[in-house]
Motif scaffolding. Structure first.
Motif, PDB file in Angstrom:
ATOM      1  N   ILE A 272       0.829  -1.212   0.000  1.00 54.38           N
ATOM      2  CA  ILE A 272       0.000   0.000   0.000  1.00 54.38           C
ATOM      3  C   ILE A 272       0.862   1.260   0.000  1.00 54.38           C
ATOM      4  CG2 ILE A 272      -1.721   1.306   1.300  1.00 54.38           C
ATOM      5  CD1 ILE A 272      -2.943  -1.387   2.142  1.00 54.38           C
ATOM      6  N   PRO A 273       1.758   1.467   0.989  1.00 56.10           N
ATOM      7  CA  PRO A 273       2.586   2.677   0.917  1.00 56.10           C
ATOM      8  C   PRO A 273       3.523   2.684  -0.285  1.00 56.10           C
ATOM      9  CG  PRO A 273       3.305   1.260   2.726  1.00 56.10           C
ATOM     10  CD  PRO A 273       2.003   0.725   2.242  1.00 56.10           C
ATOM     11  N   PHE A 274       3.977   1.521  -0.726  1.00 54.42           N
ATOM     12  CA  PHE A 274       4.882   1.472  -1.872  1.00 54.42           C
ATOM     13  C   PHE A 274       4.173   1.916  -3.150  1.00 54.42           C
ATOM     14  CE2 PHE A 274       8.070  -1.901  -0.128  1.00 54.42           C
ATOM     15  CZ  PHE A 274       8.446  -1.007   0.852  1.00 54.42           C
ATOM     16  N   PHE A 275       2.959   1.413  -3.387  1.00 57.54           N
ATOM     17  CA  PHE A 275       2.226   1.830  -4.580  1.00 57.54           C
ATOM     18  C   PHE A 275       1.838   3.311  -4.493  1.00 57.54           C
ATOM     19  CE2 PHE A 275       1.081  -2.746  -5.533  1.00 57.54           C
ATOM     20  CZ  PHE A 275       1.788  -2.788  -6.725  1.00 57.54           C
ATOM     21  N   ILE A 452       6.861  -6.356  -6.062  1.00 59.59           N
ATOM     22  CA  ILE A 452       6.644  -5.621  -7.315  1.00 59.59           C
ATOM     23  C   ILE A 452       6.463  -4.129  -7.030  1.00 59.59           C
ATOM     24  CG2 ILE A 452       4.981  -5.251  -9.180  1.00 59.59           C
ATOM     25  CD1 ILE A 452       6.783  -7.598  -9.679  1.00 59.59           C
ATOM     26  N   SER A 453       5.767  -3.817  -5.941  1.00 63.17           N
ATOM     27  CA  SER A 453       5.550  -2.403  -5.612  1.00 63.17           C
ATOM     28  C   SER A 453       6.866  -1.712  -5.267  1.00 63.17           C
ATOM     29  CB  SER A 453       4.557  -2.272  -4.454  1.00 63.17           C
ATOM     30  OG  SER A 453       5.077  -2.843  -3.257  1.00 63.17           O
ATOM     31  N   ALA A 454       7.799  -2.431  -4.636  1.00 67.01           N
ATOM     32  CA  ALA A 454       9.114  -1.849  -4.351  1.00 67.01           C
ATOM     33  C   ALA A 454       9.858  -1.551  -5.652  1.00 67.01           C
ATOM     34  CB  ALA A 454       9.939  -2.795  -3.477  1.00 67.01           C
ATOM     35  N   PHE A 455       9.764  -2.471  -6.626  1.00 69.89           N
ATOM     36  CA  PHE A 455      10.364  -2.233  -7.931  1.00 69.89           C
ATOM     37  C   PHE A 455       9.709  -1.026  -8.603  1.00 69.89           C
ATOM     38  CE2 PHE A 455      12.486  -6.246  -7.610  1.00 69.89           C
ATOM     39  CZ  PHE A 455      13.552  -6.157  -8.499  1.00 69.89           C
ATOM     40  N   ALA A 456       8.397  -0.889  -8.440  1.00 64.45           N
ATOM     41  CA  ALA A 456       7.688   0.241  -9.045  1.00 64.45           C
ATOM     42  C   ALA A 456       8.189   1.563  -8.476  1.00 64.45           C
ATOM     43  CB  ALA A 456       6.187   0.100  -8.807  1.00 64.45           C
ATOM     44  N   ASP A 482       5.535  13.224   2.766  1.00 68.22           N
ATOM     45  CA  ASP A 482       4.082  13.279   2.566  1.00 68.22           C
ATOM     46  C   ASP A 482       3.467  11.890   2.473  1.00 68.22           C
ATOM     47  OD1 ASP A 482       4.086  16.011   2.633  1.00 68.22           O
ATOM     48  OD2 ASP A 482       4.122  16.279   0.461  1.00 68.22           O
ATOM     49  N   ILE A 483       4.119  10.993   1.744  1.00 68.06           N
ATOM     50  CA  ILE A 483       3.562   9.645   1.588  1.00 68.06           C
ATOM     51  C   ILE A 483       3.639   8.865   2.890  1.00 68.06           C
ATOM     52  CG2 ILE A 483       3.844   7.433   0.411  1.00 68.06           C
ATOM     53  CD1 ILE A 483       2.509   9.619  -1.242  1.00 68.06           C
ATOM     54  N   ALA A 484       4.689   9.083   3.686  1.00 73.39           N
ATOM     55  CA  ALA A 484       4.762   8.430   4.992  1.00 73.39           C
ATOM     56  C   ALA A 484       3.595   8.863   5.871  1.00 73.39           C
ATOM     57  CB  ALA A 484       6.096   8.759   5.673  1.00 73.39           C
TER      58      ALA A 484
END
Length: 640
Positions: A272-275, A452-456, A482-484
């Motif tokens: 979730i946070p990664f995406f 995959i989200s980490a790669f994104a 901001d995202i954190a």
């Protein structure tokens, strides 16, 4: 402005009701000291949250590289990532509390008399204080219990629970600072009302032979009153669960913080946070502006071109950001200026945004798809694939409606200065490659959705920087901060919903609901059960937002649906669409409030023009619900 900062600004208005405050009293010296302390600690947790998020991306990305390139998995990586996840959530929610960024429903407050509204609004701030106190007390006991314990790989157990205590303590100081930021009369009377209710509850319990018998009633009372009073959703859920733990002496109070932390102690939720971070990076580096301009220039020659652009842009960004609120912020922030320059109806544009957000609920990597897969034990990859065809059907219906109800525009008015077409095509290509990478990675089983989200994230930061050169170091740091904070808000809702779900399970409420619904399904037909499910989820999706409603209802409803003969993929997608419809529907949909704030319009003026688009979406949802083949066809071809 990044999408995260736009959302932060908006949800702050709905969560803490700053816009509805009375004129504040000039702060005393003590309050000024508290304010300075709160601001200082908020800055620290903001920086710590950003650092934790960055380290977590590095840990997950490195673990995948080590496993595939060096054939030597890092056994400690998942445990470290989970511990960092808990730290991210509680540092993030502490930061958001300091900023005033929590999601709540303030619609019901509008029915109160003007003289009473400030007191009710301010009472909700004291609820934040009480829940924070409960978390501090409970988590302190949790830290003490974990000091001599270790994890499976030998790491100290305290790394999982110390951030809960630290984040809760900072959140308490921030909540107190907000609680005292008002006229002395309002602060005092609202505090006395809350204290009076607490004392009345205590006296009631002390006079009962079995206080635990009243726990469920008080929990329900707190939930209903919290929703009606506009208390932020996470704290409404947290307050309800906390009251239950207080009322039931058989349960140690340490269970409260333990269950809240356990709600986000899952590797899969890191997606979730990664995406969110990947999507925000693509927006900040200028891809969204290029993509939207490209679509406008391509669709603008058609009738309803701007509305059709909205639908297509929302579909595109749903495959990047994962969050519908982030999608609305990203696309709305870019497209609404063009809408105004072209002299189009802003209220209708907001309605199209909201309807398109419902359509995009099942486009991967949607946050709710990840949560549903996690709580209902359904393959997230299968859910990603299952959501594509239903979303495509709704997309076509909305494009037709946008064409029929829309008007032609003058492209030169919408965009007086046009970018070179090569720049626009490059922006679209970069985003498309990212979407294909996400889809291919999950479908082929190359890596989990979290990996995959980490790669994104790495792709969005590195490739976006090289392709456009707009993502500066300062902008990148702000992006992580901001995202954190936004991740803390969203995942704290998940954490508190998990705690409440645990309480409901203890009370056997899911089992009782399950027995009732099974009897209805077998007595009156499985399709009546499906209709009831849609109605229930539309209602709760409006007031609870998607994740907590899923956490509470999915473990109950999915097994019943399977027992009644529904495919879990089909039923899950119907659940997601129903909740999305509630989230963006008047009069209480939280998503609609966000959409109206971003578009700069009032909800009362949006209801009429958006009704036709919502009707189209509702028809599409009913068709998807009645024809399971629409959902299960593609996953079956892909081998699920």
């Amino acid at each position: 402005m990044s999408e995260s900062s736009i959302i932060e600004k908006d949800i702050g208005q709905h969560g803490t009701h700053d816009a509805m405050e009375s004129k504040p009293q000039m702060p005393s010296k003590d309050i000024m000291v508290l304010s300075k302390l709160s601001r200082c600690l908020t800055k620290i947790t903001a920086g710590a949250g950003a650092l934790v998020l960055f380290i977590n991306v590095v840990v997950v990305f490195t673990s995948v590289i080590w496993r595939y390139a060096l054939h030597s998995p890092l056994h400690w990586a998942e445990e470290v990532a989970r511990a960092l996840m808990i730290a991210l959530v509680f540092f993030g929610v502490a930061t958001s509390t300091g900023r005033g960024g929590h999601i709540g429903v303030d619609l019901f407050l509008r029915f109160l008399p003007d003289y009473a509204r400030p007191y009710v609004v301010h009472a909700s701030r004291w609820i934040l204080v009480l829940v924070s106190v409960g978390l501090v007390v409970s988590s302190f006991s949790l830290v003490e219990a974990s000091l001599l314990q270790t994890t499976e790989t030998g790491l100290p157990q305290v790394i999982y629970v110390a951030p809960v205590f630290i984040g809760s303590a900072v959140m308490l100081i921030a909540a107190l600072e907000h609680a005292f930021r008002e006229r002395a009369r309002v602060v005092l009377i609202s505090a006395l009302v809350i204290a009076g209710l607490a004392v009345a509850g205590y006296i009631k319990l002390s006079l009962m032979n079995d206080p635990s018998s009243a726990a469920a009633i008080l929990m329900l009372f707190c939930f209903v009153v919290g929703i009606l009073a506009g208390v932020p959703i996470a704290f409404t859920l947290g307050m309800s669960a906390m009251v239950f733990f207080i009322c039931d002496p058989s349960l140690p109070f340490v269970f409260f913080s333990q269950q809240v932390a356990a709600g986000v102690d899952h590797f899969v939720l890191l997606a979730i946070p990664f995406f969110l971070l990947a999507g925000a990076a693509m927006e900040v580096n200028g891809m969204s502006t290029r993509l939207v301009e490209l679509i406008v220039r391509g669709m603008g020659k058609f009738r309803g071109g701007l509305n059709m652009t909205t639908v297509l842009a929302m579909a595109f960004f749903s495959g990047i950001s994962g969050s519908k609120l982030a999608d609305v912020a990203a696309v709305g922030g870019v497209l609404m200026p063009a809408v105004r320059r072209a002299k189009q109806d802003g209220e209708e544009a907001a309605g199209v945004f909201a309807a398109s957000a419902v359509m995009a609920e099942t486009i991967p990597p949607c946050v709710n798809l990840i949560v549903l897969g996690f709580v209902a034990n359904i393959s997230i990859g299968a859910l990603f694939i299952a959501g594509l065809v239903p979303a495509a059907c709704l997309l076509v219906l909305l494009l037709i409606a946008a064409n029929i109800f829309g008007h032609r525009i003058d492209i030169s008015a919408a965009y007086p200065i046009l970018r070179p077409r090569k720049q626009l095509l490059l922006g679209a290509a970069v985003g498309l490659i990212m979407i294909l990478m996400i889809g291919r990675g999950v479908v082929a089983g190359i890596a989990t959705s979290t990996e995959i989200s980490a790669f994104a994230v790495v792709y969005a930061l590195v490739v976006g920087r090289l392709a456009f050169g707009e993502l500066t170091l300062k902008a990148t740091v702000k992006l992580f901060v901001d995202i954190a904070a936004m991740s803390g808000v969203l995942l704290f809702i998940v954490a508190c919903a998990t705690s409440l779900s645990y309480v409901l399970t203890i009370q056997m409420i899911p089992q009782m609901i399950a027995e009732l619904l099974v009897s209805i399904g077998f007595s009156y037909g499985a399709w009546l059960f499906l209709i009831l499910t849609i109605v229930i989820l539309i209602i709760f999706g409006a007031v609870l937002e998607g994740a907590p409603a899923l956490i509470i209802f999915a473990p109950i409803l999915v097994p019943i649906a399977i027992q009644l003969g529904f495919d879990p993929l089909h039923f899950g997608i119907v659940m997601i669409l129903a909740m999305g419809f509630g989230l963006f529907s008047p009069p209480i949909g939280l998503g609609l409030y966000t959409t109206c704030a971003i578009c700069g319009v009032e909800m009362k003026n949006v209801i009429k023009p958006m009704a036709k688009y919502l009707a189209v979406v509702l028809v599409g949802i009913i068709v998807v619900a009645l024809l399971p083949i629409i959902t299960v066809w593609l996953p079956r071809i892909m081998g699920y």
